[in-house]
Design a protein around this motif. Structure first.
Motif, PDB file in Angstrom:
ATOM      1  N   VAL A 197      61.152  13.590  27.833  1.00 60.26           N
ATOM      2  CA  VAL A 197      59.516  12.976  28.216  1.00 60.26           C
ATOM      3  C   VAL A 197      59.327  13.280  29.656  1.00 60.26           C
ATOM      4  N   VAL A 198      60.501  12.761  30.356  1.00 60.26           N
ATOM      5  CA  VAL A 198      60.107  12.969  31.715  1.00 60.26           C
ATOM      6  C   VAL A 198      59.861  14.423  32.214  1.00 60.26           C
ATOM      7  N   GLU A 199      60.692  15.238  31.738  1.00 65.29           N
ATOM      8  CA  GLU A 199      60.400  16.740  32.137  1.00 65.29           C
ATOM      9  C   GLU A 199      59.201  16.930  31.554  1.00 65.29           C
ATOM     10  N   GLN A 200      58.747  16.784  30.386  1.00 65.15           N
ATOM     11  CA  GLN A 200      57.300  17.246  29.905  1.00 65.15           C
ATOM     12  C   GLN A 200      56.189  16.776  30.857  1.00 65.15           C
ATOM     13  N   VAL A 201      56.306  15.478  31.238  1.00 64.67           N
ATOM     14  CA  VAL A 201      55.073  15.105  32.053  1.00 64.67           C
ATOM     15  C   VAL A 201      55.165  15.304  33.515  1.00 64.67           C
ATOM     16  N   LEU A 202      56.588  15.369  34.318  1.00 61.40           N
ATOM     17  CA  LEU A 202      56.655  15.746  35.456  1.00 61.40           C
ATOM     18  C   LEU A 202      56.575  17.372  35.665  1.00 61.40           C
ATOM     19  N   GLY A 203      56.810  18.006  34.669  1.00 62.11           N
ATOM     20  CA  GLY A 203      56.852  19.269  34.668  1.00 62.11           C
ATOM     21  C   GLY A 203      55.303  19.905  34.800  1.00 62.11           C
ATOM     22  N   THR A 204      54.474  19.224  34.785  1.00 56.14           N
ATOM     23  CA  THR A 204      53.111  19.860  34.902  1.00 56.14           C
ATOM     24  C   THR A 204      52.455  19.391  36.175  1.00 56.14           C
ATOM     25  N   VAL A 205      53.269  18.691  37.186  1.00 57.32           N
ATOM     26  CA  VAL A 205      52.928  18.293  38.348  1.00 57.32           C
ATOM     27  C   VAL A 205      52.950  19.694  39.313  1.00 57.32           C
ATOM     28  N   ASP A 206      51.849  19.838  40.090  1.00 55.99           N
ATOM     29  CA  ASP A 206      51.680  20.980  40.936  1.00 55.99           C
ATOM     30  C   ASP A 206      52.734  20.805  42.035  1.00 55.99           C
ATOM     31  N   THR A 207      53.938  21.475  42.288  1.00 59.85           N
ATOM     32  CA  THR A 207      54.805  21.385  43.469  1.00 59.85           C
ATOM     33  C   THR A 207      54.394  22.105  44.614  1.00 59.85           C
ATOM     34  N   THR A 208      53.443  23.353  44.464  1.00 61.23           N
ATOM     35  CA  THR A 208      53.213  24.117  45.596  1.00 61.23           C
ATOM     36  C   THR A 208      52.819  23.287  46.753  1.00 61.23           C
ATOM     37  N   PRO A 209      53.415  23.606  47.993  1.00 59.98           N
ATOM     38  CA  PRO A 209      53.194  23.297  49.386  1.00 59.98           C
ATOM     39  C   PRO A 209      51.704  23.337  49.560  1.00 59.98           C
ATOM     40  N   PRO A 210      51.147  22.363  49.893  1.00 61.73           N
ATOM     41  CA  PRO A 210      49.867  22.387  50.258  1.00 61.73           C
ATOM     42  C   PRO A 210      49.505  23.199  51.548  1.00 61.73           C
ATOM     43  N   ALA A 211      48.334  23.740  51.688  1.00 58.09           N
ATOM     44  CA  ALA A 211      48.095  24.669  52.851  1.00 58.09           C
ATOM     45  C   ALA A 211      48.412  24.074  54.004  1.00 58.09           C
ATOM     46  N   THR A 212      48.858  24.759  55.193  1.00 56.42           N
ATOM     47  CA  THR A 212      49.343  23.846  56.442  1.00 56.42           C
ATOM     48  C   THR A 212      48.097  23.725  57.551  1.00 56.42           C
ATOM     49  N   GLY A 213      46.923  23.834  57.039  1.00 61.22           N
ATOM     50  CA  GLY A 213      45.884  23.883  58.058  1.00 61.22           C
ATOM     51  C   GLY A 213      45.499  22.277  58.247  1.00 61.22           C
ATOM     52  N   VAL A 265      60.897   7.860  34.770  1.00 60.19           N
ATOM     53  CA  VAL A 265      60.930   8.483  36.108  1.00 60.19           C
ATOM     54  C   VAL A 265      62.129   7.750  37.163  1.00 60.19           C
ATOM     55  N   ILE A 266      61.982   6.602  37.087  1.00 56.64           N
ATOM     56  CA  ILE A 266      63.019   5.718  38.077  1.00 56.64           C
ATOM     57  C   ILE A 266      64.538   6.046  37.399  1.00 56.64           C
ATOM     58  N   ALA A 267      64.730   5.818  36.446  1.00 58.42           N
ATOM     59  CA  ALA A 267      66.056   5.900  35.599  1.00 58.42           C
ATOM     60  C   ALA A 267      66.625   7.611  35.689  1.00 58.42           C
ATOM     61  N   HIS A 268      65.635   8.420  35.451  1.00 61.03           N
ATOM     62  CA  HIS A 268      66.102   9.936  35.315  1.00 61.03           C
ATOM     63  C   HIS A 268      65.949  10.951  36.418  1.00 61.03           C
ATOM     64  N   ARG A 269      65.266  10.408  37.583  1.00 62.09           N
ATOM     65  CA  ARG A 269      64.912  11.017  38.821  1.00 62.09           C
ATOM     66  C   ARG A 269      65.807  12.058  39.229  1.00 62.09           C
ATOM     67  N   HIS A 270      67.042  11.787  39.111  1.00 64.08           N
ATOM     68  CA  HIS A 270      68.195  12.505  39.797  1.00 64.08           C
ATOM     69  C   HIS A 270      68.446  13.857  38.864  1.00 64.08           C
ATOM     70  N   ILE A 304      64.062  17.941  36.846  1.00 67.58           N
ATOM     71  CA  ILE A 304      63.714  19.264  37.784  1.00 67.58           C
ATOM     72  C   ILE A 304      62.490  19.067  38.566  1.00 67.58           C
ATOM     73  N   GLY A 305      61.443  18.370  37.701  1.00 63.27           N
ATOM     74  CA  GLY A 305      60.008  18.109  38.228  1.00 63.27           C
ATOM     75  C   GLY A 305      60.180  17.140  39.237  1.00 63.27           C
ATOM     76  N   VAL A 306      60.675  16.067  39.148  1.00 63.36           N
ATOM     77  CA  VAL A 306      61.000  15.121  40.313  1.00 63.36           C
ATOM     78  C   VAL A 306      61.547  15.893  41.560  1.00 63.36           C
ATOM     79  N   LEU A 307      62.623  16.529  41.186  1.00 62.98           N
ATOM     80  CA  LEU A 307      63.361  17.115  42.428  1.00 62.98           C
ATOM     81  C   LEU A 307      62.545  18.222  43.267  1.00 62.98           C
ATOM     82  N   ARG A 308      61.752  18.915  42.450  1.00 63.38           N
ATOM     83  CA  ARG A 308      60.938  20.042  42.787  1.00 63.38           C
ATOM     84  C   ARG A 308      59.699  19.204  43.673  1.00 63.38           C
TER      85      ARG A 308
END
Length: 204
Positions: A58-74, A102-107, A110-114
């Protein structure tokens, strides 16, 4: 011969998430998920070992949709952190009962780590290194997770706030007066105001 598998991990995660969104985290069980997918509880164990594995899916399905691309540096590093936080808030806020998972499985997530890797990189570029970066990252995670829980599971405007506003002012003058002004603050102002205060304290 074992029967061929007919359910994918994504399908199992979707079924579990449906149960959580409908019944809360307390309603999540192997039996409930089995009923959701239309099979017996024992049959579900052909696909998954236990509830812990189900939670991680469940955690991977939810967190896997978060955009982890670094925002523009401007922009400033504050703004870039806010972008990352808003991405996480939007996704997790749609399923607030998942926050404890998320708290229990954050380590292991992959979504949380990214997401954390991108945030840690922004902190590094801002000059937060060593112990300061450790504290900054932990502080930010604590704030975001706690704020999302409060926003959805203990909203600013509710019975609890009214109870505080009704406290005897002779004994709780500051709490009662503060609660009386809650209606002036919406959820976004509360969240971003707290985030701004937190980031200001991290200045190098």
């Amino acid at each position: 011969m074992p029967r061929p598998r007919s359910l994918t991990p994504d399908q199992l995660a979707s079924a579990a998430l449906t149960v959580i969104d409908r019944d809360g985290l307390a309603g999540l069980s192997m039996r409930a998920v089995a009923q959701q997918v239309g099979m017996s509880t024992m049959a579900l164990y052909r696909y998954i070992d236990d509830r812990g594995e189900l939670e991680r899916l469940v955690v991977e399905q939810v967190l896997g949709t978060v955009d982890t691309t670094p925002p523009a540096t401007g922009g400033s590093w504050h703004h870039r952190i806010e972008v990352m936080v808003d991405r996480l808030r939007g996704v997790v806020g749609a399923h607030p009962w998942v926050v404890p998972l998320v708290i229990a499985h954050r380590h292991r997530s992959i979504g949380v780590l990214r997401w954390s890797e991108t945030v840690a990189g922004i902190f590094a570029e801002a000059g937060l290194d060593g112990r300061r970066r450790v504290i900054a990252l932990r502080c930010l995670l604590a704030y975001v997770i706690g704020a999302i829980q409060l926003e959805h599971l203990g909203p600013l405007v509710g019975a609890g706030t009214q109870a505080i506003a009704d406290l005897p002012r002779t004994e709780f003058p500051h709490m009662a007066a503060t609660a009386a002004h809650v209606h002036l603050v919406d959820a976004d102002e509360e969240f971003h105001g707290g985030l701004t205060n937190l980031l200001r304290g991290m200045e190098v």
